[in-house]
Design an enzyme around this catalytic site. Structure first.
Site, PDB file in Angstrom:
ATOM      1  N   VAL A 240       2.329   2.799  -5.289  1.00  0.00           N
ATOM      2  CA  VAL A 240       2.481   3.994  -4.442  1.00  0.00           C
ATOM      3  C   VAL A 240       1.095   4.569  -4.146  1.00  0.00           C
ATOM      4  O   VAL A 240       0.963   5.747  -3.851  1.00  0.00           O
ATOM      5  CB  VAL A 240       3.390   5.066  -5.095  1.00  0.00           C
ATOM      6  CG1 VAL A 240       4.826   4.601  -5.165  1.00  0.00           C
ATOM      7  CG2 VAL A 240       2.875   5.464  -6.482  1.00  0.00           C
ATOM      8  N   ALA A 241       0.072   3.705  -4.235  1.00  0.00           N
ATOM      9  CA  ALA A 241      -1.315   4.170  -4.044  1.00  0.00           C
ATOM     10  C   ALA A 241      -1.781   3.811  -2.635  1.00  0.00           C
ATOM     11  O   ALA A 241      -1.490   4.533  -1.674  1.00  0.00           O
ATOM     12  CB  ALA A 241      -2.210   3.554  -5.118  1.00  0.00           C
ATOM     13  N   ASP A 266       5.153   0.671  -1.669  1.00  0.00           N
ATOM     14  CA  ASP A 266       5.221   1.725  -0.659  1.00  0.00           C
ATOM     15  C   ASP A 266       4.072   1.576   0.330  1.00  0.00           C
ATOM     16  O   ASP A 266       4.044   2.250   1.350  1.00  0.00           O
ATOM     17  CB  ASP A 266       5.172   3.107  -1.335  1.00  0.00           C
ATOM     18  CG  ASP A 266       5.434   4.216  -0.341  1.00  0.00           C
ATOM     19  OD1 ASP A 266       6.520   4.190   0.283  1.00  0.00           O
ATOM     20  OD2 ASP A 266       4.558   5.081  -0.143  1.00  0.00           O
ATOM     21  N   GLU A 271      -0.497  -1.472   7.868  1.00  0.00           N
ATOM     22  CA  GLU A 271       0.677  -0.619   8.095  1.00  0.00           C
ATOM     23  C   GLU A 271       0.689  -0.161   9.538  1.00  0.00           C
ATOM     24  O   GLU A 271      -0.362   0.250  10.037  1.00  0.00           O
ATOM     25  CB  GLU A 271       0.624   0.586   7.153  1.00  0.00           C
ATOM     26  CG  GLU A 271       0.713   0.167   5.694  1.00  0.00           C
ATOM     27  CD  GLU A 271       0.621   1.321   4.700  1.00  0.00           C
ATOM     28  OE1 GLU A 271       0.692   2.486   5.143  1.00  0.00           O
ATOM     29  OE2 GLU A 271       0.468   1.060   3.514  1.00  0.00           O
ATOM     30  N   HIS A 290       5.639   3.470   3.334  1.00  0.00           N
ATOM     31  CA  HIS A 290       4.673   4.542   3.035  1.00  0.00           C
ATOM     32  C   HIS A 290       5.357   5.914   3.113  1.00  0.00           C
ATOM     33  O   HIS A 290       4.858   6.841   3.765  1.00  0.00           O
ATOM     34  CB  HIS A 290       3.464   4.487   3.985  1.00  0.00           C
ATOM     35  CG  HIS A 290       2.225   5.069   3.367  1.00  0.00           C
ATOM     36  ND1 HIS A 290       0.993   4.459   3.379  1.00  0.00           N
ATOM     37  CD2 HIS A 290       2.028   6.231   2.707  1.00  0.00           C
ATOM     38  CE1 HIS A 290       0.111   5.208   2.765  1.00  0.00           C
ATOM     39  NE2 HIS A 290       0.717   6.303   2.341  1.00  0.00           N
TER      40      HIS A 290
HETATM   41  C1  GLV Z   1      -0.232   9.526   1.253  1.00  0.00           C
HETATM   42  O1  GLV Z   1      -0.402   8.362   1.195  1.00  0.00           O
HETATM   43  C2  GLV Z   1      -1.248  10.516   0.996  1.00  0.00           C
HETATM   44  O2  GLV Z   1      -2.436  10.159   0.907  1.00  0.00           O
HETATM   45  O3  GLV Z   1      -0.901  11.691   0.894  1.00  0.00           O
END
Ligand code: GLV
Length: 325
Positions: A240-241, A266, A271, A290
């Protein structure tokens, strides 16, 4: 110190995001501030010349800088600010603040949801549902649904999101090892902490590897073929990074060989993910586009930071909340 911005009444704020209703949320607060909202790069380019303040994330392009002679402050809509050219901002005296914290709850909840989904095989259940298939019970214990209690989670990045994920994971009975740039900052909500140099030693203990770190020169490509090979057999990856923290060809190879059991992503290198990416077709890969940070509270959370920072700038303060530049 003199404010870099025109006075309150004259400051022009530009919101640029494909979906968020920032202008509407600002109007509802009755601030009386003048703002304009755009949703496309084309409209953003057209609006740049008159903007003093730009609130943006994914629509940012470096070429916008030359269109913005008045620009003095960029408020990132995202927690990450890896897309902005910080040296050029410094040279042009443009301040930059991140939105760190706005999506802390959402991303941590998304990460634990992905960890649970992989263990409970929700992604496979949904695939079966799409085919109206009632799957039988699984005899082979190596591929059956599993529990996360008692398993070890390694979290790379022990900032606000990583710490919150650590708390959630411990509530489910996981043992949590944090990996952070400066281990002297402590384990915080994790059970143990190591520095990035010791990543490989803790990977061998990981049932789940979760990435919650920012993308920096130190984290780019951090999870490479050697790191994936160091994981316990049967381990899973949750990212999720940022996609580029992982060596994507190495990830694809590890999924193909079965070295990595499953992955929940994610974010990916490119993307939106191109239709021909092999990652689409692995049943053991769960993709979210994302969206880990999405929440119905997003607009309000960004406005809290923006309005605080505007007040600071108007009063001549230089200490921005979440200052990056
Ligand atoms: C999402 O990826 C963010 O950087 O807030």
């Amino acid at each position: 110190m003199a404010s870099p911005l025109p006075d309150r009444a004259a400051t022009r704020i530009l919101f640029a995001h494909v979906a968020y209703r920032l202008s509407e949320a600002m109007a509802a607060r009755g601030t009386g501030l003048a703002s304009h909202e755009v949703r496309t790069l084309e409209d953003l380019k057209a609006a740049m010349p008159s903007a003093d303040v730009l609130v943006v994330s994914g629509l940012w392009r470096n070429e916008l800088l030359d269109l913005a002679p008045r620009l003095r402050y960029v408020q990132s809509i995202g927690a990450g600010t890896d897309q902005f050219p910080k040296d050029s901002f410094r040279a042009r005296r443009i301040r930059l603040a991140s939105a760190q914290g706005v999506n802390e709850v959402a991303v941590a909840e998304h990460a634990i949801a992905l960890i649970l989904a992989l263990a409970r095989q929700l992604h496979l259940a949904r695939d079966h549902q799409a085919r109206r298939h009632w799957r039988g019970m699984i005899g082979d214990r190596a591929i059956r649904e599993d529990e996360i209690g008692g398993k070890t989670l390694v979290i790379v990045g022990l900032g606000r999101i990583g710490n919150r994920l650590a708390r959630l994971a411990r509530a489910f009975g996981m043992r949590v090892i944090g990996v952070r740039r400066d281990p002297a900052l402590g384990a915080c909500a994790a059970d143990e902490v190591v520095g990035q140099a010791d990543l490989s030693t803790v990977l061998a203990r990981a049932d789940v590897l979760a990435l919650t770190c920012p993308l920096t020169p130190e984290t780019q490509g951090l999870i490479d073929a050697a790191a994936l090979a160091a994981l316990r057999p049967g381990a899973v990856l949750v990212n999720v990074a940022r996609g580029r923290v992982v060596d994507e060809p190495a990830l694809i190879a590890a999924l193909r060989s079965g070295r990595l059991d499953a992955a929940a992503l994610d974010c990916v290198w490119e993307e939106p993910m191109p239709p021909d990416s092999p990652l689409w077709s692995f049943p053991q890969v769960l993709i979210t586009p994302h969206t880990a940070g999405e929440t119905r509270r997003y607009e309000e959370n960004v406005l809290d930071i923006l309005l605080d920072n505007l007040d600071r700038l108007w009063s001549g303060r230089t200490d921005l909340r979440n200052a990056v530049v």
